[in-house]
Motif scaffolding. Structure first.
Motif, PDB file in Angstrom:
ATOM      1  N   THR A  48      19.561  37.052  19.533  1.00 41.44           N
ATOM      2  CA  THR A  48      18.196  37.566  19.388  1.00 41.44           C
ATOM      3  C   THR A  48      18.126  38.748  18.425  1.00 41.44           C
ATOM      4  O   THR A  48      17.056  39.024  17.870  1.00 41.44           O
ATOM      5  CB  THR A  48      17.610  37.999  20.740  1.00 41.44           C
ATOM      6  OG1 THR A  48      18.370  39.100  21.268  1.00 41.44           O
ATOM      7  CG2 THR A  48      17.611  36.850  21.731  1.00 41.44           C
TER       8      THR A  48
ATOM      9  N   GLU B 154      16.685  38.256  15.006  1.00 38.83           N
ATOM     10  CA  GLU B 154      15.248  38.046  14.873  1.00 38.83           C
ATOM     11  C   GLU B 154      14.554  39.373  14.561  1.00 38.83           C
ATOM     12  O   GLU B 154      15.063  40.444  14.854  1.00 38.83           O
ATOM     13  CB  GLU B 154      14.692  37.461  16.174  1.00 38.83           C
ATOM     14  CG  GLU B 154      15.362  36.143  16.575  1.00 38.83           C
ATOM     15  CD  GLU B 154      14.991  35.717  17.972  1.00 38.83           C
ATOM     16  OE1 GLU B 154      14.265  36.473  18.661  1.00 38.83           O
ATOM     17  OE2 GLU B 154      15.436  34.634  18.388  1.00 38.83           O
ATOM     18  N   ASP B 155      13.394  39.288  13.982  1.00 37.80           N
ATOM     19  CA  ASP B 155      12.605  40.477  13.691  1.00 37.80           C
ATOM     20  C   ASP B 155      12.043  41.026  14.993  1.00 37.80           C
ATOM     21  O   ASP B 155      11.282  40.364  15.686  1.00 37.80           O
ATOM     22  CB  ASP B 155      11.466  40.115  12.733  1.00 37.80           C
ATOM     23  CG  ASP B 155      10.701  41.348  12.256  1.00 37.80           C
ATOM     24  OD1 ASP B 155      10.956  42.450  12.782  1.00 37.80           O
ATOM     25  OD2 ASP B 155       9.854  41.204  11.358  1.00 37.80           O
TER      26      ASP B 155
ATOM     27  N   PRO C 181      15.144  42.978  11.408  1.00 36.07           N
ATOM     28  CA  PRO C 181      16.155  42.037  11.916  1.00 36.07           C
ATOM     29  C   PRO C 181      17.551  42.648  11.844  1.00 36.07           C
ATOM     30  O   PRO C 181      17.897  43.351  10.893  1.00 36.07           O
ATOM     31  CB  PRO C 181      16.030  40.840  10.963  1.00 36.07           C
ATOM     32  CG  PRO C 181      14.643  40.931  10.422  1.00 36.07           C
ATOM     33  CD  PRO C 181      14.327  42.392  10.332  1.00 36.07           C
TER      34      PRO C 181
ATOM     35  N   ARG D  96      16.643  46.329  19.428  1.00 33.42           N
ATOM     36  CA  ARG D  96      15.230  46.590  19.676  1.00 33.42           C
ATOM     37  C   ARG D  96      15.048  47.287  21.017  1.00 33.42           C
ATOM     38  O   ARG D  96      15.645  46.899  22.024  1.00 33.42           O
ATOM     39  CB  ARG D  96      14.450  45.267  19.674  1.00 33.42           C
ATOM     40  CG  ARG D  96      12.962  45.413  19.904  1.00 33.42           C
ATOM     41  CD  ARG D  96      12.241  44.096  19.639  1.00 33.42           C
ATOM     42  NE  ARG D  96      12.717  43.030  20.500  1.00 33.42           N
ATOM     43  CZ  ARG D  96      12.219  42.758  21.702  1.00 33.42           C
ATOM     44  NH1 ARG D  96      11.240  43.508  22.188  1.00 33.42           N
ATOM     45  NH2 ARG D  96      12.685  41.760  22.408  1.00 33.42           N
TER      46      ARG D  96
END
Length: 250
Positions: free
Chosen positions: A40, A43-44, A59, A63
């Motif tokens: 994950t 991903e952005d 990315p 996060r």
């Protein structure tokens, strides 16, 4: 006569020791979930609201989602509300920790360091968006290298959300999540005392998927205290936040 109570794993944790038996508390799906987490990160992450700030995550960077170790550290420190003064953050990533603690008034100024170009650029963009450029800086370098030298810079507080997985699990890896054999943890703990002010303190993450030996070694040279523990059900491991201070002379 009442027999003495046997020490629990959390008694040992409060003394800065991570019992090897805690490794048996790993959920069977820990490594599978860890590998999915690595996937994950490609991903952005988009923009995340974090305690009054908007944090952009390109990315490849970690996060600050609701169940992240970043958010756990922030919940812990915002509850404890330590006075951080001049704060040094290592492995800053997007800058979410240092910028939030500055924005919330716990830190007076912050220097954020990261080894990757992507993290430095993201943290710089986030601090400018937050309007905190007058009290925050970002530099690139490995661990303490940008503040080392013949006269190492010392700080009121040091913060590091360490990569937690120290096992060679044979799956996909990411530098924000994996520290095979705990080499980064060893280096961080060994170099930390040289960069703390005499009354300074460090805050860092650890887990029962981390090697207990570096933490036990740190407990021999510094006073280490467990601030918070959380069972991460989805990933299947215990996550901890610790505080370390220089030991008082006997």
């Amino acid at each position: 006569m009442t027999p003495p109570l046997l020490p629990t794993p959390f008694d040992e944790l409060r003394r800065g020791r991570l019992p090897a038996t805690m490794a048996t508390m790993l959920s069977p799906f820990s490594v599978d979930e860890h590998e999915r987490h690595v996937v994950t990160l490609a991903e952005d992450g988009g923009r995340s609201p974090v305690h009054g700030l908007e944090i952009d995550t390109p990315p490849g960077l970690y996060r600050p989602h609701a169940a992240s170790s970043s958010q756990f550290i922030l919940r812990t420190l915002l509850r404890e509300r330590p006075r951080l003064g001049r704060l040094l953050e290592l492995g800053c990533g997007t800058g979410v920790l240092g910028l939030t603690l500055l924005h919330q008034g716990l830190a007076d100024e912050v220097l954020m360091l990261d080894v990757t170009d992507a993290a430095v650029h993201a943290a710089q963009a986030n601090l400018e968006r937050a309007g905190l450029a007058a009290r925050a800086q970002v530099r690139q370098g490995d661990l303490f290298a940008p503040v080392a030298g013949p006269a190492p810079q010392r700080f009121d507080s040091v913060l590091f959300n360490l990569p937690l997985m120290h096992a060679d699990h044979g799956g996909r890896r990411h530098p924000a999540l994996d520290d095979t054999a705990g080499q980064l943890a060893w280096r961080f703990f060994e170099q930390l005392p040289a960069h703390l002010a005499p009354q300074g303190r460090a805050f860092f993450s650890y887990a029962n998927i981390s090697d207990p030996a570096p933490l036990e070694a740190l407990g021999e040279q510094m006073a280490v205290e467990l601030l918070a523990a959380e069972w991460v059900a989805r990933s299947g491991f215990w996550l901890f936040v610790y505080e370390a201070r220089p030991k008082r002379p006997q």
